[in-house]
Write a protein that holds these residues in place. Structure first.
Motif, PDB file in Angstrom:
ATOM      1  N   ASN A  52       0.830  -1.203   0.000  1.00 29.90           N
ATOM      2  CA  ASN A  52       0.000   0.000   0.000  1.00 29.90           C
ATOM      3  C   ASN A  52       0.866   1.255   0.000  1.00 29.90           C
ATOM      4  N   GLY A  53       1.963   1.210   0.735  1.00 34.73           N
ATOM      5  CA  GLY A  53       2.870   2.352   0.754  1.00 34.73           C
ATOM      6  C   GLY A  53       3.453   2.646  -0.615  1.00 34.73           C
ATOM      7  N   ASN A  54       3.752   1.603  -1.374  1.00 39.08           N
ATOM      8  CA  ASN A  54       4.277   1.760  -2.722  1.00 39.08           C
ATOM      9  C   ASN A  54       3.233   2.407  -3.635  1.00 39.08           C
ATOM     10  N   VAL A  55       1.992   1.957  -3.523  1.00 37.61           N
ATOM     11  CA  VAL A  55       0.918   2.516  -4.351  1.00 37.61           C
ATOM     12  C   VAL A  55       0.678   3.972  -3.991  1.00 37.61           C
ATOM     13  N   LEU A  56       0.670   4.282  -2.688  1.00 36.02           N
ATOM     14  CA  LEU A  56       0.459   5.663  -2.261  1.00 36.02           C
ATOM     15  C   LEU A  56       1.613   6.559  -2.694  1.00 36.02           C
ATOM     16  N   ALA A  57       2.833   6.051  -2.650  1.00 36.10           N
ATOM     17  CA  ALA A  57       3.988   6.837  -3.075  1.00 36.10           C
ATOM     18  C   ALA A  57       3.920   7.124  -4.570  1.00 36.10           C
ATOM     19  N   GLU A  58       3.500   6.147  -5.351  1.00 29.99           N
ATOM     20  CA  GLU A  58       3.390   6.355  -6.795  1.00 29.99           C
ATOM     21  C   GLU A  58       2.287   7.350  -7.137  1.00 29.99           C
ATOM     22  N   MET A  59       1.217   7.334  -6.358  1.00 29.23           N
ATOM     23  CA  MET A  59       0.128   8.292  -6.571  1.00 29.23           C
ATOM     24  C   MET A  59       0.511   9.684  -6.071  1.00 29.23           C
ATOM     25  N   GLY A  60       1.456   9.741  -5.139  1.00 26.06           N
ATOM     26  CA  GLY A  60       1.845  11.027  -4.577  1.00 26.06           C
ATOM     27  C   GLY A  60       0.817  11.572  -3.605  1.00 26.06           C
ATOM     28  N   THR A  61       0.134  10.687  -2.913  1.00 28.08           N
ATOM     29  CA  THR A  61      -0.917  11.098  -1.991  1.00 28.08           C
ATOM     30  C   THR A  61      -0.869  10.237  -0.738  1.00 28.08           C
ATOM     31  N   GLY A  62      -1.704  10.531   0.189  1.00 25.08           N
ATOM     32  CA  GLY A  62      -1.835   9.743   1.406  1.00 25.08           C
ATOM     33  C   GLY A  62      -3.274   9.311   1.577  1.00 25.08           C
ATOM     34  N   ARG A  63      -3.528   8.630   2.658  1.00 26.94           N
ATOM     35  CA  ARG A  63      -4.896   8.215   2.955  1.00 26.94           C
ATOM     36  C   ARG A  63      -5.655   9.389   3.542  1.00 26.94           C
ATOM     37  N   THR A  64      -6.743   9.763   2.913  1.00 26.17           N
ATOM     38  CA  THR A  64      -7.503  10.928   3.366  1.00 26.17           C
ATOM     39  C   THR A  64      -8.976  10.636   3.589  1.00 26.17           C
ATOM     40  N   LEU A  65      -9.464   9.501   3.139  1.00 31.12           N
ATOM     41  CA  LEU A  65     -10.900   9.232   3.193  1.00 31.12           C
ATOM     42  C   LEU A  65     -11.411   9.134   4.622  1.00 31.12           C
ATOM     43  N   LEU A  66     -10.699   8.454   5.493  1.00 34.52           N
ATOM     44  CA  LEU A  66     -11.147   8.288   6.873  1.00 34.52           C
ATOM     45  C   LEU A  66     -11.172   9.624   7.608  1.00 34.52           C
ATOM     46  N   SER A  67     -10.151  10.447   7.414  1.00 36.56           N
ATOM     47  CA  SER A  67     -10.150  11.754   8.071  1.00 36.56           C
ATOM     48  C   SER A  67     -11.255  12.648   7.509  1.00 36.56           C
ATOM     49  N   LEU A  68     -11.575  12.492   6.217  1.00 37.79           N
ATOM     50  CA  LEU A  68     -12.670  13.253   5.621  1.00 37.79           C
ATOM     51  C   LEU A  68     -14.014  12.842   6.219  1.00 37.79           C
ATOM     52  N   VAL A  69     -14.207  11.547   6.435  1.00 36.41           N
ATOM     53  CA  VAL A  69     -15.443  11.057   7.055  1.00 36.41           C
ATOM     54  C   VAL A  69     -15.573  11.609   8.466  1.00 36.41           C
ATOM     55  N   LYS A  70     -14.487  11.570   9.229  1.00 34.18           N
ATOM     56  CA  LYS A  70     -14.534  12.073  10.600  1.00 34.18           C
ATOM     57  C   LYS A  70     -14.777  13.575  10.641  1.00 34.18           C
ATOM     58  N   GLU A  71     -14.164  14.305   9.724  1.00 29.44           N
ATOM     59  CA  GLU A  71     -14.373  15.755   9.682  1.00 29.44           C
ATOM     60  C   GLU A  71     -15.817  16.083   9.360  1.00 29.44           C
ATOM     61  N   ARG A  72     -16.402  15.377   8.417  1.00 35.89           N
ATOM     62  CA  ARG A  72     -17.795  15.652   8.058  1.00 35.89           C
ATOM     63  C   ARG A  72     -18.759  15.263   9.163  1.00 35.89           C
ATOM     64  N   ARG A  73     -18.423  14.210   9.915  1.00 36.12           N
ATOM     65  CA  ARG A  73     -19.257  13.847  11.060  1.00 36.12           C
ATOM     66  C   ARG A  73     -19.223  14.944  12.110  1.00 36.12           C
ATOM     67  N   LEU A  74     -18.040  15.520  12.361  1.00 32.59           N
ATOM     68  CA  LEU A  74     -17.933  16.605  13.328  1.00 32.59           C
ATOM     69  C   LEU A  74     -18.671  17.850  12.845  1.00 32.59           C
ATOM     70  N   LYS A  75     -18.591  18.147  11.557  1.00 31.86           N
ATOM     71  CA  LYS A  75     -19.320  19.287  11.023  1.00 31.86           C
ATOM     72  C   LYS A  75     -20.833  19.084  11.159  1.00 31.86           C
ATOM     73  N   TYR A  76     -21.288  17.851  10.968  1.00 33.21           N
ATOM     74  CA  TYR A  76     -22.716  17.570  11.108  1.00 33.21           C
ATOM     75  C   TYR A  76     -23.170  17.743  12.554  1.00 33.21           C
TER      76      TYR A  76
END
Length: 145
Positions: free
Chosen positions: A42-66
């Protein structure tokens, strides 16, 4: 009948399913087209994409906003009732699950009364939601969980 707070809480199993789904999305993108047979980390795939995991933090942020939205809403008290844990439900066997209030308190570092007060101001609450989710953003090198 109101259901218990288990429908509002996110377990570790749910978090790992969201992370697995996110990695599956990254692997299936047209840019990479990584087959499951390729045995790439997974680290190799994320490095090639040039990104990190953001979906879980996005879900938590939207729950807090709600939560802030529901606390400011004066037309209904359903969310406040659920948030304060005043629902009637028979508790099942085993270890009690983490309540919704406990999860929000853990994510923000605030107590219930402080959460209710700060959520009344939209600008302050959105800043709290964004900063608490940015602080726990997942490191791409932490892929082998």
């Amino acid at each position: 009948m109101l259901y218990g707070l288990e429908t509002w809480t996110m377990r570790k199993a749910d978090e790992s399913k969201i992370e697995a789904a996110e990695m599956w999305f990254f692997r299936r993108l047209l840019i990479l087209r990584v087959s499951w047979k390729d045995r790439r980390t997974n680290g190799n795939v994320l490095a090639e994409m040039g990104t990190g995991r953001t979906l879980l933090s996005l879900v938590k942020e939207r729950r807090l906003k709600y939560i802030g939205h529901a606390e400011r809403n004066t037309k209904t008290d359903l969310m406040k009732t659920i948030f304060e844990g005043k629902t009637e439900a028979k508790r099942g066997r085993g270890r009690p699950s983490l309540s919704y209030v406990d999860q929000v308190s853990k994510a923000t570092g605030l107590k219930l009364q402080s959460i209710s007060q700060k959520s009344q101001d939209r600008v302050i609450w959105r800043g709290i939601a964004k900063s608490s989710c940015a602080a726990e953003n997942i490191n791409p090198d932490d892929a082998a969980r």
